[in-house]
Each structure stands twice: as C-alpha cells, then as structure tokens.
Design an enzyme around this catalytic site. Structure first.
Site, PDB file in Angstrom:
ATOM      1  N   ARG A   1      38.880  81.286 -78.032  1.00 43.35           N
ATOM      2  CA  ARG A   1      37.452  81.213 -77.688  1.00 43.35           C
ATOM      3  C   ARG A   1      36.752  82.566 -77.867  1.00 43.35           C
ATOM      4  O   ARG A   1      35.566  82.636 -78.126  1.00 43.35           O
ATOM      5  CB  ARG A   1      37.268  80.734 -76.243  1.00 43.35           C
ATOM      6  CG  ARG A   1      37.672  79.290 -76.012  1.00 43.35           C
ATOM      7  CD  ARG A   1      37.089  78.788 -74.703  1.00 43.35           C
ATOM      8  NE  ARG A   1      37.763  77.582 -74.229  1.00 43.35           N
ATOM      9  CZ  ARG A   1      37.433  76.348 -74.616  1.00 43.35           C
ATOM     10  NH1 ARG A   1      36.458  76.165 -75.480  1.00 43.35           N
ATOM     11  NH2 ARG A   1      38.079  75.304 -74.143  1.00 43.35           N
TER      12      ARG A   1
ATOM     13  N   THR B   1      32.684  61.293 -79.334  1.00 44.59           N
ATOM     14  CA  THR B   1      32.395  62.010 -78.086  1.00 44.59           C
ATOM     15  C   THR B   1      30.886  62.113 -77.870  1.00 44.59           C
ATOM     16  O   THR B   1      30.367  61.772 -76.799  1.00 44.59           O
ATOM     17  CB  THR B   1      33.005  63.431 -78.135  1.00 44.59           C
ATOM     18  OG1 THR B   1      34.353  63.342 -78.583  1.00 44.59           O
ATOM     19  CG2 THR B   1      32.950  64.106 -76.787  1.00 44.59           C
TER      20      THR B   1
ATOM     21  N   GLY C   1      33.075  74.683 -74.953  1.00 43.91           N
ATOM     22  CA  GLY C   1      32.890  75.191 -76.312  1.00 43.91           C
ATOM     23  C   GLY C   1      31.495  75.692 -76.647  1.00 43.91           C
ATOM     24  O   GLY C   1      31.305  76.303 -77.688  1.00 43.91           O
TER      25      GLY C   1
ATOM     26  N   ASP D   1      32.475  65.521 -84.981  1.00 37.99           N
ATOM     27  CA  ASP D   1      33.391  65.127 -86.042  1.00 37.99           C
ATOM     28  C   ASP D   1      33.232  63.623 -86.290  1.00 37.99           C
ATOM     29  O   ASP D   1      32.323  63.207 -87.001  1.00 37.99           O
ATOM     30  CB  ASP D   1      34.807  65.516 -85.578  1.00 37.99           C
ATOM     31  CG  ASP D   1      35.862  65.347 -86.639  1.00 37.99           C
ATOM     32  OD1 ASP D   1      35.683  65.884 -87.735  1.00 37.99           O
ATOM     33  OD2 ASP D   1      36.876  64.673 -86.371  1.00 37.99           O
TER      34      ASP D   1
ATOM     35  N   GLY E   1      32.053  61.683 -84.204  1.00 33.29           N
ATOM     36  CA  GLY E   1      30.824  61.336 -83.488  1.00 33.29           C
ATOM     37  C   GLY E   1      31.091  60.553 -82.205  1.00 33.29           C
ATOM     38  O   GLY E   1      30.177  60.302 -81.425  1.00 33.29           O
TER      39      GLY E   1
END
Ligand code: IMP
Ligand code: MG
Length: 175
Positions: free
Chosen positions: A162, A102, A44, A98, A100
């Site tokens: 993407r 990860t 990403g 989001d 947190g």
C-alpha cells in the site's frame, strides 16, 4: 508470509498527479458549485482520497465505508458513515473496478439505502474489458487492459504494497 517483490512501474507518481489534477478539474466543473459527499471504500482509496480532495475546488465532506467479502463469497458493507446522504451528491471512490461485481453491489445498496440526489463513481484503475456486470465508472484515472495485479498508491496484494508511492504491477504468480 510471501516475499516482497519490488513492483514494476505501471504509472509513475508524476503521471498519477497529472491524472488526479485532470479529474479534479472535471469533477469541479461537473458538480458546478454544489457540495460533494466524497465516500471512499476502505482501504484502497485512502491515498487517492487524500490527493483528489486537494484537486477539487468545491465544498466537500469525506467519509469511508468498509466492504468485506464473507467466507461464503457474500459482500458485506459496514456502514461506517453517520452522515445523512439523502439529497446529497455522492462521489464514490474505488481502487479497482474489474468485473464490476463489487462496485455494482455497493452502488446498488447506496442508491437504495441512502437515497442520494446523485451518485457518481471514480476509480483509480478501470479494467473496462473485464466487466461481467453493468458498472459505469464516471471518472477513471487509468484504464488498464494488461494482465497482472496492480499495487501501490494505497492498493494492496494481501495487505502488502500500500505504501509504494507509484502504481506498480506484479506478476499474478507473485501476488
Ligand atoms: P471486481 O468486483 O471484480 O470489480 O473487483 C474489484 C475489487 O477487487 C477491488 O475493490 C479490489 O479490491 C480487488 N482487485 C481487483 N483487481 C485488483 C488489482 O489489480 N489490484 C488490487 N486490487 C484488485
Ligand atoms: Mg484489496
């Protein structure tokens, strides 16, 4: 395969470029002449990395690492980089922070295993109000509170979208 829906514009290409320039200036000032090790979490952050490194006026290196969520919901980090990060100043790039979970996990491992001199985090999308664990985003391109799934500018929903050049938002039911 689910249908392709044109995402509604959340942040335009121009708005993104303006924020990237701001963050590039901030990073340039904060790192004060030091060389930065920029590390992007795949996949990403590829577009974010490409733009941000051109907005930072400092010597820098680029690496990527891959993170996978296993079937039993564990997070697995494949350490792609062969660079030695000891005593380096790392700027870690993430697409969305989001809850947190990860980022907290990845940052913890990097601190322990790589023993960098410093570690800062830059995120394209920071959903500050959704935090379930501690995670400080030092550079947030955009803080988002609204519902929906953010795609485009490198960000995916099940590997789609993407290549959308702006940051768009999808109704959660359509992801
Ligand atoms: P967290 O662990 O809850 O902070 O979730 C962060 C990860 O979930 C990110 O690395 C993204 O891959 C994914 N994610 C969460 N929300 C979105 C979104 O709106 N668009 C794209 N990916 C998302
Ligand atoms: Mg994803």
């Amino acid at each position: 395969m689910s249908e392709w829906v044109k995402p509604a514009v959340l942040f335009s290409e121009a708005a993104i470029q303006e924020r990237i320039r701001d963050i590039g200036r901030q990073v340039t000032a904060d790192f004060d002449g030091r060389e930065i090790a920029i590390v992007g979490i795949l996949k990403g952050t590829v577009v974010f990395m490409a733009d941000l490194i051109r907005a930072v006026e400092l010597p820098l290196t680029c690496d990527f690492l891959k993170v996978e969520i296993t079937k039993d919901q564990r997070i697995d980090i494949s350490f792609g980089p062969e660079t030695d990060f000891r005593e380096r100043d790392i700027l870690l790039l993430q697409d969305v922070v989001d809850t947190g979970v990860t980022m907290n996990f990845i940052a913890g491992h990097i601190q322990e295993d790589w023993k960098p001199r410093s570690l800062r985090i830059a995120a394209l999308i920071d959903r500050e109000e959704q935090r379930k664990v501690d995670c400080t985003v030092d550079y947030a391109c955009f803080k988002v509170n609204q519902d929906g799934f953010v795609v485009g500018y490198g960000l995916d929903s099940k590997e789609k979208y993407r290549g959308v050049p702006y940051l768009g938002i999808l109704d959660k039911r359509k992801t």
